[in-house]
Design an enzyme around this catalytic site. Structure first.
Site, PDB file in Angstrom:
ATOM      1  N   PRO A  67       0.801  -1.225   0.000  1.00 42.00           N
ATOM      2  CG  PRO A  67      -0.956  -1.585   1.509  1.00 42.00           C
ATOM      3  CD  PRO A  67       0.338  -2.169   1.040  1.00 42.00           C
ATOM      4  CB  SER A 100       7.167   2.162  -8.423  1.00 43.57           C
ATOM      5  OG  SER A 100       6.080   1.977  -9.305  1.00 43.57           O
ATOM      6  CB  THR A 141      -3.083  -9.667 -11.132  1.00 40.78           C
ATOM      7  OG1 THR A 141      -3.022  -8.283 -11.488  1.00 40.78           O
ATOM      8  CG2 THR A 141      -3.884 -10.428 -12.182  1.00 40.78           C
ATOM      9  CG  ASP A 175      14.353  -5.876 -16.433  1.00 39.91           C
ATOM     10  OD1 ASP A 175      13.867  -4.762 -16.159  1.00 39.91           O
ATOM     11  OD2 ASP A 175      15.531  -6.192 -16.155  1.00 39.91           O
ATOM     12  CG  LEU A 228     -16.844   2.914 -33.716  1.00 38.46           C
ATOM     13  CD1 LEU A 228     -15.390   2.757 -34.153  1.00 38.46           C
ATOM     14  CD2 LEU A 228     -17.220   1.787 -32.776  1.00 38.46           C
ATOM     15  N   GLY A 258     -20.634   8.673 -31.619  1.00 41.12           N
ATOM     16  CA  GLY A 258     -21.556   8.426 -30.512  1.00 41.12           C
ATOM     17  C   GLY A 258     -21.660   6.961 -30.135  1.00 41.12           C
ATOM     18  CD  GLU A 304       4.089  -6.349 -14.363  1.00 44.56           C
ATOM     19  OE1 GLU A 304       5.109  -6.180 -13.676  1.00 44.56           O
ATOM     20  OE2 GLU A 304       3.475  -7.426 -14.395  1.00 44.56           O
TER      21      GLU A 304
END
Length: 383
Positions: free
Chosen positions: A130, A134, A160, A241, A339, A341, A364
């Site tokens: 938390p 990084s 994840t 990496d 595209l 709307g 990452e």
């Protein structure tokens, strides 16, 4: 639009073609409903594992595919072009196996790696915290030696596969010696004291569960420490990496899907008596999108090919991740614009691609961190 693949062998081309067919058949039709329901496609990922796709870059000795990394990344791109959550899942699982595969002892690899890359198990990579995202050297999760075990206490964030993984590659502090005080552990999901927070409510990749992982007196046998005590920081950096070029490939696949959708719409949508792709404003936008996708693909392949040749590729991995994810954000934004709307509605997938692209600039290592990695590498080059 068909992608011209760069592959070293006819067998690799056949592999990538097969992955595309599987993805068209099993992934693409299921993606929208699963993302809407925030339902993780565990059986689809298990099927990919049984097909051999979870172990592509690992040694055949342990059940892997022994494929070059550039082939593996193109497989990730094929998956991401149909369903980004699944491609991310394969990439994260590969990242979770990386410490054991590259730093584990021969006995550890023989004992655990075949099941990990064979498809029946799913992995999670537990580095961020938390208050130490990084800045891995600032982590506070601790592992204290107690006889033949370590006792782990702390909290990992933004994980994840949190709560659904079968194993967790966990980095924890074994001493107060800064970056040299971090070690890596392979923690089984059924360990006492391992609990999980509720899944985060995210703007995209909603079928992929992301949670907090709590370690409250989790006892792990010393034989589950990967590498030497204190070697964890280096293991984490090298793993990242590899993970960053994985994210670059996933982002490129997502951007390719957005480009394909926008180009198809522009070919059939008519304004002022002709398809809108024939109008310069739209045609030039699509051309820029195509250039961005191809540039991102070239960068991740260049980084992977350096890795395959045994060369350093930290700067190239950071560049690939930075450019590919920034490009994916721009390409998906432009796809919504092409595209018009309807692009803002859930009747077309480009709004989902737009939401999914954003987080790729963040995980990452944020793209600001990638710039820091690149700048520091340039600074060292001048010494």
């Amino acid at each position: 639009m068909p992608v011209e693949r760069v592959v070293p062998t006819p067998e690799a081309r056949d592999l990538i073609d097969l992955v595309g067919k599987i993805a068209d058949r099993d992934l693409a039709p299921a993606a929208a409903a699963a993302e809407e329901a925030a339902r993780y496609p565990r059986e689809l990922v298990r099927m990919l594992g049984r097909t051999g796709l979870l172990g592509l870059p690992y040694d055949e000795e342990f059940g892997g595919g022994a494929q070059p990394y550039d082939v593996y990344l193109q497989v990730l791109e094929e998956l991401a072009a149909r369903w980004a959550t699944v491609a991310l899942s394969v990439s994260v699982h590969g990242l979770s196996c990386w410490p054991l595969a590259n730093y584990g002892s021969a006995e550890q690899r023989k004992r655990w790696l075949p099941d990990m890359i064979g498809g029946e198990q799913l992995g999670a990579y537990c580095l961020s915290e938390p208050h130490a995202g990084s800045d891995a050297a600032a982590m506070s999760t601790r592992a204290v030696r107690d006889g033949d075990s370590y006792v782990l206490d702390g909290t990992k964030a933004w994980i994840t596969h949190g709560g659904i993984a079968d194993f967790y590659s966990v980095f924890a502090r074994t001493s107060d010696d800064g970056a040299r005080g971090i070690s890596c552990f392979l923690v089984p999901a059924d360990a006492d004291g391992l609990t999980f927070g509720a899944a985060e409510h995210k703007m995209g990749l909603t079928a992929s569960p992301t949670t907090i992982v709590n370690l409250d007196g989790v006892r792990v046998a010393a034989e589950r420490r990967i590498g030497d005590e204190g070697a964890g920081f280096g293991i984490a950096l090298h793993a990242l990496d590899a993970g960053r070029v994985g994210v670059a490939a996933v982002a490129t696949g997502l951007a390719q899907a957005a480009l394909d959708e926008a180009a198809a719409y522009a070919r059939q949508r008519e304004q002022f008596g002709r398809p809108v792709i024939g109008h310069q404003g739209v045609g030039f936008t699509l051309a820029d999108m195509a250039a961005s996708v191809q540039a991102a693909r070239a960068l991740y392949l260049a980084a992977a090919q350096r890795r395959d040749r045994g060369l350093g590729y930290r700067q190239q991995a950071a560049v690939a991740k930075l450019v590919a994810t920034d490009n994916a954000m721009k390409v998906t934004t432009d796809a919504v614009q092409v595209l018009g709307g309807v692009g803002y509605t859930r009747d077309f997938p480009v709004e989902r691609y737009f939401r999914e692209a954003k987080v790729m600039q963040i995980f990452e290592g944020t793209n600001q961190i990638q710039r820091l990695v690149i700048a520091r590498d340039l600074e060292r080059f001048g010494e």
